[in-house]
Scaffold this motif. Structure first.
Motif, PDB file in Angstrom:
ATOM      1  N   ARG A 188       6.106   1.006  -2.988  1.00 58.41           N
ATOM      2  CA  ARG A 188       5.991   0.342  -4.276  1.00 58.41           C
ATOM      3  C   ARG A 188       7.048  -0.735  -4.415  1.00 58.41           C
ATOM      4  O   ARG A 188       6.761  -1.855  -4.790  1.00 58.41           O
ATOM      5  CB  ARG A 188       6.112   1.374  -5.393  1.00 58.41           C
ATOM      6  CG  ARG A 188       5.707   0.860  -6.743  1.00 58.41           C
ATOM      7  CD  ARG A 188       5.830   1.948  -7.757  1.00 58.41           C
ATOM      8  NE  ARG A 188       7.220   2.358  -7.831  1.00 58.41           N
ATOM      9  CZ  ARG A 188       7.900   2.441  -8.950  1.00 58.41           C
ATOM     10  NH1 ARG A 188       7.345   2.205 -10.080  1.00 58.41           N
ATOM     11  NH2 ARG A 188       9.151   2.804  -8.940  1.00 58.41           N
ATOM     12  N   ARG A 201      11.391  10.880  -3.848  1.00 61.48           N
ATOM     13  CA  ARG A 201      10.634   9.636  -3.972  1.00 61.48           C
ATOM     14  C   ARG A 201      11.096   8.478  -3.094  1.00 61.48           C
ATOM     15  O   ARG A 201      10.358   7.528  -2.886  1.00 61.48           O
ATOM     16  CB  ARG A 201      10.634   9.185  -5.421  1.00 61.48           C
ATOM     17  CG  ARG A 201      12.004   8.734  -5.926  1.00 61.48           C
ATOM     18  CD  ARG A 201      12.040   8.420  -7.383  1.00 61.48           C
ATOM     19  NE  ARG A 201      11.455   7.132  -7.686  1.00 61.48           N
ATOM     20  CZ  ARG A 201      11.376   6.649  -8.909  1.00 61.48           C
ATOM     21  NH1 ARG A 201      11.834   7.336  -9.934  1.00 61.48           N
ATOM     22  NH2 ARG A 201      10.820   5.480  -9.120  1.00 61.48           N
ATOM     23  N   ARG A 250       4.888  10.744  -2.591  1.00 57.66           N
ATOM     24  CA  ARG A 250       6.193  11.356  -2.869  1.00 57.66           C
ATOM     25  C   ARG A 250       6.163  12.834  -2.518  1.00 57.66           C
ATOM     26  O   ARG A 250       5.109  13.450  -2.448  1.00 57.66           O
ATOM     27  CB  ARG A 250       6.562  11.170  -4.348  1.00 57.66           C
ATOM     28  CG  ARG A 250       6.843   9.720  -4.673  1.00 57.66           C
ATOM     29  CD  ARG A 250       7.217   9.533  -6.110  1.00 57.66           C
ATOM     30  NE  ARG A 250       7.445   8.111  -6.367  1.00 57.66           N
ATOM     31  CZ  ARG A 250       7.735   7.618  -7.543  1.00 57.66           C
ATOM     32  NH1 ARG A 250       7.846   8.417  -8.598  1.00 57.66           N
ATOM     33  NH2 ARG A 250       7.935   6.325  -7.685  1.00 57.66           N
ATOM     34  N   PRO A 279       5.084   5.183  -3.650  1.00 63.36           N
ATOM     35  CA  PRO A 279       4.118   5.424  -4.721  1.00 63.36           C
ATOM     36  C   PRO A 279       3.960   6.929  -4.962  1.00 63.36           C
ATOM     37  O   PRO A 279       4.216   7.742  -4.066  1.00 63.36           O
ATOM     38  CB  PRO A 279       2.810   4.826  -4.204  1.00 63.36           C
ATOM     39  CG  PRO A 279       3.097   4.209  -2.894  1.00 63.36           C
ATOM     40  CD  PRO A 279       4.496   4.542  -2.490  1.00 63.36           C
ATOM     41  N   THR A 288       0.795  -1.222   0.000  1.00 64.17           N
ATOM     42  CA  THR A 288       0.000   0.000   0.000  1.00 64.17           C
ATOM     43  C   THR A 288       0.830   1.276   0.000  1.00 64.17           C
ATOM     44  O   THR A 288       0.447   2.250  -0.603  1.00 64.17           O
ATOM     45  CB  THR A 288      -0.933   0.037   1.228  1.00 64.17           C
ATOM     46  OG1 THR A 288      -0.142  -0.012   2.401  1.00 64.17           O
ATOM     47  CG2 THR A 288      -1.912  -1.091   1.193  1.00 64.17           C
ATOM     48  N   ARG A 300       1.566   9.053  -5.020  1.00 68.98           N
ATOM     49  CA  ARG A 300       0.730   9.855  -4.108  1.00 68.98           C
ATOM     50  C   ARG A 300       1.417  10.173  -2.782  1.00 68.98           C
ATOM     51  O   ARG A 300       0.987  11.062  -2.062  1.00 68.98           O
ATOM     52  CB  ARG A 300      -0.611   9.173  -3.875  1.00 68.98           C
ATOM     53  CG  ARG A 300      -0.547   7.911  -3.059  1.00 68.98           C
ATOM     54  CD  ARG A 300      -1.911   7.224  -2.970  1.00 68.98           C
ATOM     55  NE  ARG A 300      -1.850   5.988  -2.253  1.00 68.98           N
ATOM     56  CZ  ARG A 300      -1.435   4.828  -2.750  1.00 68.98           C
ATOM     57  NH1 ARG A 300      -1.042   4.748  -4.008  1.00 68.98           N
ATOM     58  NH2 ARG A 300      -1.410   3.740  -2.004  1.00 68.98           N
TER      59      ARG A 300
END
Length: 172
Positions: free
Chosen positions: A10, A43, A35, A31, A7, A33
């Motif tokens: 990644r 990231r 970052r 992921p 979740t 959303r």
């Protein structure tokens, strides 16, 4: 409920220590959303791992089912168990293509004390700084600048350690 690794994270990549006195580094590629500016290169969530037990603890944490995303910060404020009298600069090459280069500095007490007393200057686990680079040239440029800056400090001895300098010559 989903494991955190499905979740929030990644992908994750373990960077093995380049020498016995250095920690391992886990980078989590977040992921889109999640970052932002607080992450390495916007990231990557970077985690210092000093022992195999900490790696196992982190893996359990990341794989634990939960209903909401949780930051993997369980080791961020844990005091370091490693002790050093010297600045240790460790360079981590990407274990796989597509991952960044990492530079970790382990600062002895006099340096980490200054950081603790400087507003806005945080060190992971009270003694580490970390930089992440997309290109080896950027890492090289940063390393040279860091060594030049450290070279201006009186009484500081700098020695570069490489896998070759750490291993003894011999015959096989």
């Amino acid at each position: 409920m989903y494991p955190l690794s499905q979740t929030l994270a990644r992908e994750r990549m373990l960077y093995a220590p380049p020498m016995i006195a250095a920690p391992s580094v886990m980078l989590i590629d977040m992921p889109v959303r999640h970052r932002g500016g607080g992450l390495a290169l916007g990231r990557y969530y970077a985690i210092i791992l000093e022992t195999d037990e900490e790696r196992a603890e982190l893996d359990r944490f990341l794989d634990e089912p939960r209903s909401a995303a949780v930051a993997p910060d369980l080791l961020d404020r844990r005091p370091s168990a490693m002790v050093a009298d010297n600045v240790l600069i460790s360079r981590y090459e990407p274990p796989e293509e597509g991952w960044p280069w990492v530079l970790v500095c382990r600062w002895p007490e006099p340096y980490s004390r200054v950081a603790r007393d400087t507003p806005g200057c945080d060190m992971a686990r009270g003694c580490y700084t970390m930089e992440v680079f997309e290109h080896p040239e950027d890492l090289e440029e940063h390393s040279i600048a860091l060594l030049e800056q450290l070279g201006t400090k009186r009484g500081l001895s700098i020695r570069m350690l490489t896998p070759r300098s750490l291993s003894r010559s011999g015959t096989a």
